[in-house]
Motif scaffolding. Sequence first.
Motif, PDB file in Angstrom:
ATOM      1  N   THR A 144      14.881  -6.616   1.220  1.00  0.00           N
ATOM      2  CA  THR A 144      14.682  -7.810   2.043  1.00  0.00           C
ATOM      3  C   THR A 144      15.122  -7.604   3.483  1.00  0.00           C
ATOM      4  O   THR A 144      14.814  -8.440   4.342  1.00  0.00           O
ATOM      5  CB  THR A 144      15.458  -9.006   1.456  1.00  0.00           C
ATOM      6  OG1 THR A 144      16.840  -8.658   1.324  1.00  0.00           O
ATOM      7  CG2 THR A 144      14.901  -9.396   0.091  1.00  0.00           C
ATOM      8  N   SER A 145      15.822  -6.519   3.775  1.00  0.00           N
ATOM      9  CA  SER A 145      16.280  -6.281   5.151  1.00  0.00           C
ATOM     10  C   SER A 145      15.183  -5.675   6.023  1.00  0.00           C
ATOM     11  O   SER A 145      15.325  -5.642   7.250  1.00  0.00           O
ATOM     12  CB  SER A 145      17.502  -5.350   5.140  1.00  0.00           C
ATOM     13  OG  SER A 145      17.135  -4.026   4.773  1.00  0.00           O
ATOM     14  N   ARG A 146      14.104  -5.210   5.427  1.00  0.00           N
ATOM     15  CA  ARG A 146      13.051  -4.535   6.196  1.00  0.00           C
ATOM     16  C   ARG A 146      12.011  -5.547   6.665  1.00  0.00           C
ATOM     17  O   ARG A 146      11.748  -6.546   5.981  1.00  0.00           O
ATOM     18  CB  ARG A 146      12.388  -3.460   5.346  1.00  0.00           C
ATOM     19  CG  ARG A 146      13.351  -2.433   4.806  1.00  0.00           C
ATOM     20  CD  ARG A 146      12.644  -1.357   4.011  1.00  0.00           C
ATOM     21  NE  ARG A 146      11.959  -0.424   4.875  1.00  0.00           N
ATOM     22  CZ  ARG A 146      11.325   0.666   4.439  1.00  0.00           C
ATOM     23  NH1 ARG A 146      11.284   0.935   3.140  1.00  0.00           N
ATOM     24  NH2 ARG A 146      10.734   1.477   5.281  1.00  0.00           N
ATOM     25  N   PRO A 147      11.374  -5.290   7.819  1.00  0.00           N
ATOM     26  CA  PRO A 147      10.251  -6.127   8.245  1.00  0.00           C
ATOM     27  C   PRO A 147       9.139  -6.082   7.199  1.00  0.00           C
ATOM     28  O   PRO A 147       8.965  -5.074   6.508  1.00  0.00           O
ATOM     29  CB  PRO A 147       9.802  -5.480   9.559  1.00  0.00           C
ATOM     30  CG  PRO A 147      10.957  -4.653  10.014  1.00  0.00           C
ATOM     31  CD  PRO A 147      11.665  -4.206   8.771  1.00  0.00           C
ATOM     32  N   LEU A 148       8.380  -7.160   7.079  1.00  0.00           N
ATOM     33  CA  LEU A 148       7.349  -7.231   6.048  1.00  0.00           C
ATOM     34  C   LEU A 148       6.383  -6.057   6.118  1.00  0.00           C
ATOM     35  O   LEU A 148       6.000  -5.497   5.084  1.00  0.00           O
ATOM     36  CB  LEU A 148       6.578  -8.552   6.165  1.00  0.00           C
ATOM     37  CG  LEU A 148       7.315  -9.804   5.693  1.00  0.00           C
ATOM     38  CD1 LEU A 148       6.488 -11.045   5.994  1.00  0.00           C
ATOM     39  CD2 LEU A 148       7.624  -9.725   4.202  1.00  0.00           C
ATOM     40  N   ASP A 149       5.965  -5.665   7.310  1.00  0.00           N
ATOM     41  CA  ASP A 149       4.982  -4.585   7.434  1.00  0.00           C
ATOM     42  C   ASP A 149       5.504  -3.258   6.896  1.00  0.00           C
ATOM     43  O   ASP A 149       4.712  -2.384   6.527  1.00  0.00           O
ATOM     44  CB  ASP A 149       4.572  -4.399   8.897  1.00  0.00           C
ATOM     45  CG  ASP A 149       3.446  -5.325   9.311  1.00  0.00           C
ATOM     46  OD1 ASP A 149       2.889  -6.010   8.434  1.00  0.00           O
ATOM     47  OD2 ASP A 149       3.112  -5.365  10.515  1.00  0.00           O
ATOM     48  N   ASP A 150       6.835  -3.099   6.857  1.00  0.00           N
ATOM     49  CA  ASP A 150       7.431  -1.836   6.411  1.00  0.00           C
ATOM     50  C   ASP A 150       7.832  -1.849   4.940  1.00  0.00           C
ATOM     51  O   ASP A 150       8.256  -0.825   4.404  1.00  0.00           O
ATOM     52  CB  ASP A 150       8.673  -1.517   7.253  1.00  0.00           C
ATOM     53  CG  ASP A 150       8.332  -1.270   8.715  1.00  0.00           C
ATOM     54  OD1 ASP A 150       7.174  -0.898   8.994  1.00  0.00           O
ATOM     55  OD2 ASP A 150       9.215  -1.473   9.572  1.00  0.00           O
ATOM     56  N   ARG A 151       7.697  -2.984   4.276  1.00  0.00           N
ATOM     57  CA  ARG A 151       8.078  -3.068   2.863  1.00  0.00           C
ATOM     58  C   ARG A 151       6.982  -2.505   1.963  1.00  0.00           C
ATOM     59  O   ARG A 151       5.808  -2.451   2.337  1.00  0.00           O
ATOM     60  CB  ARG A 151       8.323  -4.530   2.473  1.00  0.00           C
ATOM     61  CG  ARG A 151       9.488  -5.190   3.173  1.00  0.00           C
ATOM     62  CD  ARG A 151       9.684  -6.584   2.624  1.00  0.00           C
ATOM     63  NE  ARG A 151      10.656  -7.355   3.394  1.00  0.00           N
ATOM     64  CZ  ARG A 151      11.036  -8.580   3.072  1.00  0.00           C
ATOM     65  NH1 ARG A 151      10.527  -9.175   1.994  1.00  0.00           N
ATOM     66  NH2 ARG A 151      11.932  -9.216   3.814  1.00  0.00           N
ATOM     67  N   GLU A 172       8.071 -11.793  -1.494  1.00  0.00           N
ATOM     68  CA  GLU A 172       8.926 -11.562  -0.327  1.00  0.00           C
ATOM     69  C   GLU A 172      10.395 -11.777  -0.657  1.00  0.00           C
ATOM     70  O   GLU A 172      11.264 -11.069  -0.137  1.00  0.00           O
ATOM     71  CB  GLU A 172       8.482 -12.468   0.819  1.00  0.00           C
ATOM     72  CG  GLU A 172       7.111 -12.079   1.363  1.00  0.00           C
ATOM     73  CD  GLU A 172       6.611 -13.020   2.450  1.00  0.00           C
ATOM     74  OE1 GLU A 172       7.338 -13.999   2.784  1.00  0.00           O
ATOM     75  OE2 GLU A 172       5.497 -12.797   2.967  1.00  0.00           O
ATOM     76  N   SER A 202       3.335   1.122   2.246  1.00  0.00           N
ATOM     77  CA  SER A 202       3.881  -0.027   2.956  1.00  0.00           C
ATOM     78  C   SER A 202       2.766  -1.051   3.138  1.00  0.00           C
ATOM     79  O   SER A 202       1.582  -0.756   2.960  1.00  0.00           O
ATOM     80  CB  SER A 202       4.421   0.388   4.319  1.00  0.00           C
ATOM     81  OG  SER A 202       3.336   0.756   5.180  1.00  0.00           O
ATOM     82  N   ARG A 204       1.627  -2.267   5.837  1.00  0.00           N
ATOM     83  CA  ARG A 204       0.740  -1.798   6.912  1.00  0.00           C
ATOM     84  C   ARG A 204      -0.243  -0.754   6.379  1.00  0.00           C
ATOM     85  O   ARG A 204      -1.449  -0.817   6.637  1.00  0.00           O
ATOM     86  CB  ARG A 204       1.583  -1.218   8.052  1.00  0.00           C
ATOM     87  CG  ARG A 204       0.780  -0.780   9.261  1.00  0.00           C
ATOM     88  CD  ARG A 204       1.657  -0.140  10.326  1.00  0.00           C
ATOM     89  NE  ARG A 204       2.616  -1.078  10.896  1.00  0.00           N
ATOM     90  CZ  ARG A 204       3.907  -1.092  10.641  1.00  0.00           C
ATOM     91  NH1 ARG A 204       4.423  -0.209   9.778  1.00  0.00           N
ATOM     92  NH2 ARG A 204       4.713  -1.957  11.214  1.00  0.00           N
TER      93      ARG A 204
END
Length: 218
Positions: A144-151, A172, A202, A204
């Motif tokens: 949960t600490s990562r930006p959504l695009d990087d998860r 999320e 990811s 992205r």
Amino acid sequence: MKIGILGAGHIGKALARLLAQAGHQVGISNSRGPDSLLDGTQTLRDLAYALGHGVKAFTNEDAARFGELVIETIPFGKYMELPAVQVESKIVIDTANYYPQRDGQIELGGLSQSAFIARHLPRARVVKAFNTIQSAHLESQGDTSRPLDDRRAIFIAGDDQEAKDVVTGLIEQIGFAAVDTGSLADSKVQEPGTPIYGPDLSARQAREALKQSQSQQG
């Protein structure tokens, strides 16, 4: 939210733990009941206790009644065991994949696997999700600490946008990112044997891979 999970296999156990950790009330089930043996020594009730966070053990019917949202994780070939009446009007997350060598020959009538399940659950709001990720990755890759695009991406599909929005929120909350493949008919693009089934992507990367897969199919 109260969440009922039908099936106590690897994906069911992983989702039960993650969603309970995220603060949801979770019940996990199988068709035989809470005191049935899972591996010769451990009962479903024992498993629920080991998962912690107040996870409860149910039959499939009771888990479906308990859940405001229901996740079905049983093998595709046992789809007739899904309690259609108890999930009426509820969001049902379909995680199943059809493997003929395991499930036997099932005539899908040209439908995607999830559209076939939705036909069996005609009053449920079916969303396809969690079918392209291994349980070990589900247990370990959420962040949960990562930006959504990087998860790590979780592909979803469905015909009900509000239901997909709810599922996106759950994804999320446990540290992943939802990537929408379209309708239940479109969900064929995330079935076994397709380019986006299985790779560790990811969000992205997943959106780009999805575009390429859809263009190849088109």
